[in-house]
Design a protein around this motif. Structure first.
Motif, mmCIF file in Angstrom:
data_model
loop_
_atom_site.group_PDB
_atom_site.id
_atom_site.type_symbol
_atom_site.label_atom_id
_atom_site.label_comp_id
_atom_site.label_asym_id
_atom_site.label_seq_id
_atom_site.Cartn_x
_atom_site.Cartn_y
_atom_site.Cartn_z
ATOM 1 N N THR A 78 -57.561 100.176 57.652
ATOM 2 C CA THR A 78 -57.142 99.089 56.775
ATOM 3 C C THR A 78 -55.634 98.947 56.861
ATOM 4 N N LEU A 79 -55.187 97.766 57.251
ATOM 5 C CA LEU A 79 -53.756 97.498 57.348
ATOM 6 C C LEU A 79 -53.302 96.730 56.116
ATOM 7 N N ASN A 80 -52.234 97.192 55.499
ATOM 8 C CA ASN A 80 -51.641 96.482 54.372
ATOM 9 C C ASN A 80 -50.667 95.445 54.918
ATOM 10 N N PHE A 81 -50.890 94.181 54.592
ATOM 11 C CA PHE A 81 -50.078 93.070 55.066
ATOM 12 C C PHE A 81 -49.369 92.462 53.859
ATOM 13 N N ALA A 82 -48.051 92.624 53.770
ATOM 14 C CA ALA A 82 -47.295 92.185 52.604
ATOM 15 C C ALA A 82 -46.603 90.848 52.857
ATOM 16 N N ILE A 83 -46.765 89.908 51.899
ATOM 17 C CA ILE A 83 -46.125 88.591 51.964
ATOM 18 C C ILE A 83 -45.582 88.268 50.574
ATOM 19 N N TRP A 84 -44.756 87.203 50.473
ATOM 20 C CA TRP A 84 -44.213 86.862 49.157
ATOM 21 C C TRP A 84 -44.632 85.471 48.656
ATOM 22 N N ASP A 85 -45.387 84.727 49.425
ATOM 23 C CA ASP A 85 -45.744 83.367 49.024
ATOM 24 C C ASP A 85 -47.244 83.244 48.772
ATOM 25 N N SER A 86 -47.620 83.112 47.515
ATOM 26 C CA SER A 86 -49.041 83.018 47.164
ATOM 27 C C SER A 86 -49.683 81.742 47.705
ATOM 28 N N ASN A 87 -48.874 80.702 47.924
ATOM 29 C CA ASN A 87 -49.433 79.451 48.465
ATOM 30 C C ASN A 87 -49.986 79.629 49.874
ATOM 31 N N GLN A 88 -49.434 80.579 50.614
ATOM 32 C CA GLN A 88 -49.864 80.783 51.997
ATOM 33 C C GLN A 88 -51.040 81.760 52.109
ATOM 34 N N GLU A 89 -51.340 82.443 51.028
ATOM 35 C CA GLU A 89 -52.353 83.496 51.082
ATOM 36 C C GLU A 89 -53.726 82.986 51.531
ATOM 37 N N LYS A 90 -54.154 81.856 50.993
ATOM 38 C CA LYS A 90 -55.483 81.352 51.307
ATOM 39 C C LYS A 90 -55.645 81.086 52.797
ATOM 40 N N GLY A 91 -54.668 80.419 53.398
ATOM 41 C CA GLY A 91 -54.730 80.136 54.824
ATOM 42 C C GLY A 91 -54.632 81.394 55.666
ATOM 43 N N LEU A 92 -53.735 82.291 55.276
ATOM 44 C CA LEU A 92 -53.579 83.538 56.025
ATOM 45 C C LEU A 92 -54.834 84.399 55.926
#
Length: 438
Positions: free
Chosen positions: A57-71
């Motif tokens: 399991t890889l933890n992938f960290a981002i800061w924009d919740s708007n992009q989460e669905k597409g990612l």
């Protein structure tokens, strides 16, 4: 940047994407959202010829919740083709994101894969916290670094070593409330607009409790653009000297803050308030980055009343250009799996999928048109049209050392407690001290 009709929904969305660049303050966060993984195509470049020997399991960290669905959809595609690897997306708001990374770096527990920004790349890349991707990129048969704009790739290169692969890019546009323009009997802004046109329109739109424009204390989505439109600079080309004491820079700041002095813009300093001012119809015009697209489109008020166009022209045309990169922790326990994921994110397939989903303007050369066609609500081609005269976001080895303090030293000229010239000179002084210490 906005998921519901409530003002706070728009605010949260703006907060979530403020640096997207990218774009500079706090951001909203949301929990990771899982969707059913689609069947993998046999021709998918996500497929791996060497499946992981164990479940990882890889933890992938981002800061924009708007992009989460597409990612999440893109990650699902990757998982379907790599059954031994799972991707856990963790969203943390902008300010807390860097606090989280700093704690992880100190404790040796950085996420496996995470977004990197021009403000922080030198700090992490030069201190052994990021995996050197140079050899892996050169040996990849799935993408080439030349598939990406050289300006963006160079941001993440330190002393010839590549520490991140560009993910997306962004520019800044002029968003305007069509309803308020119609009521004022004004034509919508377009590429013919100049600083004078903007000012005159702001004056005519300021009435009945409505401000004609929003010019907040914000760099990337605000005064940076005007500085470069006036042939000024925030930092010298060799990154050794501040440009805030340049007469052209001071003149641009005089123009930008004039809207506040003449009460054509409210005094606003926070992203939450900045968002609410637009959604509540308080301001007829404002400057926001392309990364806000998915959130703005999902907000009914914005979708119904707003559109976007290119920035007005000063002595020249300019918009701030920036982009994020995907990086890997130097201490990840799963370097090969992490690289496999970043490699996939960098392929034409994944980059085009990101564009089609409207996640962000994909950095992959030629994918921008797919991002444009992903949205029919706003004239988003404006963001692409500005790339030809875009200016890379000002940065140095330790950008945050002077950029964060600049907000403090510039604030007095936004509140009327100090002249613009004094505030800019004070900003130049502290910035030069920080640059000398680099």
């Amino acid at each position: 940047m906005k998921k519901k009709l409530l003002p706070l929904a728009l605010a949260a969305a703006v907060l979530a994407g403020t640096m997207a660049g990218c774009g500079s303050s706090s951001a909203a966060s949301s929990a990771a959202h899982n969707t059913a993984a689609p069947a993998a195509s046999s021709s998918s470049s996500a497929a791996s010829s060497t499946p992981s020997a164990e479940n990882v399991t890889l933890n992938f960290a981002i800061w924009d919740s708007n992009q989460e669905k597409g990612l999440r959809k893109i990650a699902d595609n990757f998982e379907a083709a790599n059954p031994g690897i799972k991707i856990k997306i963790n969203v943390t708001g902008w300010s807390d994101y860097w606090t989280m990374l700093e704690a992880g770096a100190t404790g040796g527990s950085l996420p496996d894969v995470f977004w990197m920004h021009s403000n922080e790349i030198y700090r992490y890349g030069s201190n052994g916290m990021l995996l050197d991707l140079t050899d892996r990129i050169s040996k990849s048969d799935k993408f080439k670094l030349s598939d990406y704009p050289d300006q963006l790739s160079k941001i993440y290169n330190i002393s010839g070593k590549q520490y991140a692969v560009p993910k997306d890019y962004d520019t800044i546009g002029l968003w305007y409330n069509k309803t308020l323009f119609d009521k004022a009997g004004l034509k919508y802004p377009d590429e013919t607009w100049t600083w004078d046109t903007l000012y005159n329109a702001a004056k005519k739109l300021t009435k009945n409790g409505v401000y004609g424009i929003l010019t907040p204390l914000h760099n990337q989505e605000g005064f940076y653009n005007f500085i470069y439109q006036n042939n000024g600079k925030v930092i010298s080309d060799d990154k050794k000297k501040s440009g805030y004491d340049d007469p052209a820079t001071i003149q641009a700041m005089e123009y930008y803050t004039k809207f506040i002095r003449e009460k054509l813009s409210p005094q606003i300093f926070g992203d939450k308030e900045r968002a609410e001012a637009m959604e509540n119809g308080l301001c007829a015009m404002g400057f926001f980055g392309s990364w806000n697209l998915s959130g703005f489109a999902e907000n009914q008020y914005m979708a119904k009343n707003f559109d976007v166009t290119v920035l007005p022209q000063g002595k020249t045309r300019a918009t701030i250009f920036n982009g994020l990169g995907n990086a890997i922790s130097a201490n990840t326990k799963h370097p090969e799996e992490a690289w496999r994921f970043v490699e996939y994110l960098s392929t034409k397939e994944a980059q085009e999928e990101q564009a089609k989903l409207g996640v962000a303007i994909s950095a992959y050369n030629g994918a921008a048109d797919l991002w444009v066609s992903s949205n029919k609500t706003f004239h988003v081609k404006s963001f692409i049209d500005m790339v030809k005269y875009a200016v890379i976001r000002p940065y140095s080895n330790k950008t945050t050392a002077w950029e964060d303090r600049a907000y403090e030293t510039l604030k007095p000229c936004f509140t009327g407690k100090q002249t613009v010239k004094q505030a800019c000179q004070n900003t130049a002084k502290q910035m030069n001290e920080a640059l000398a210490a680099e």
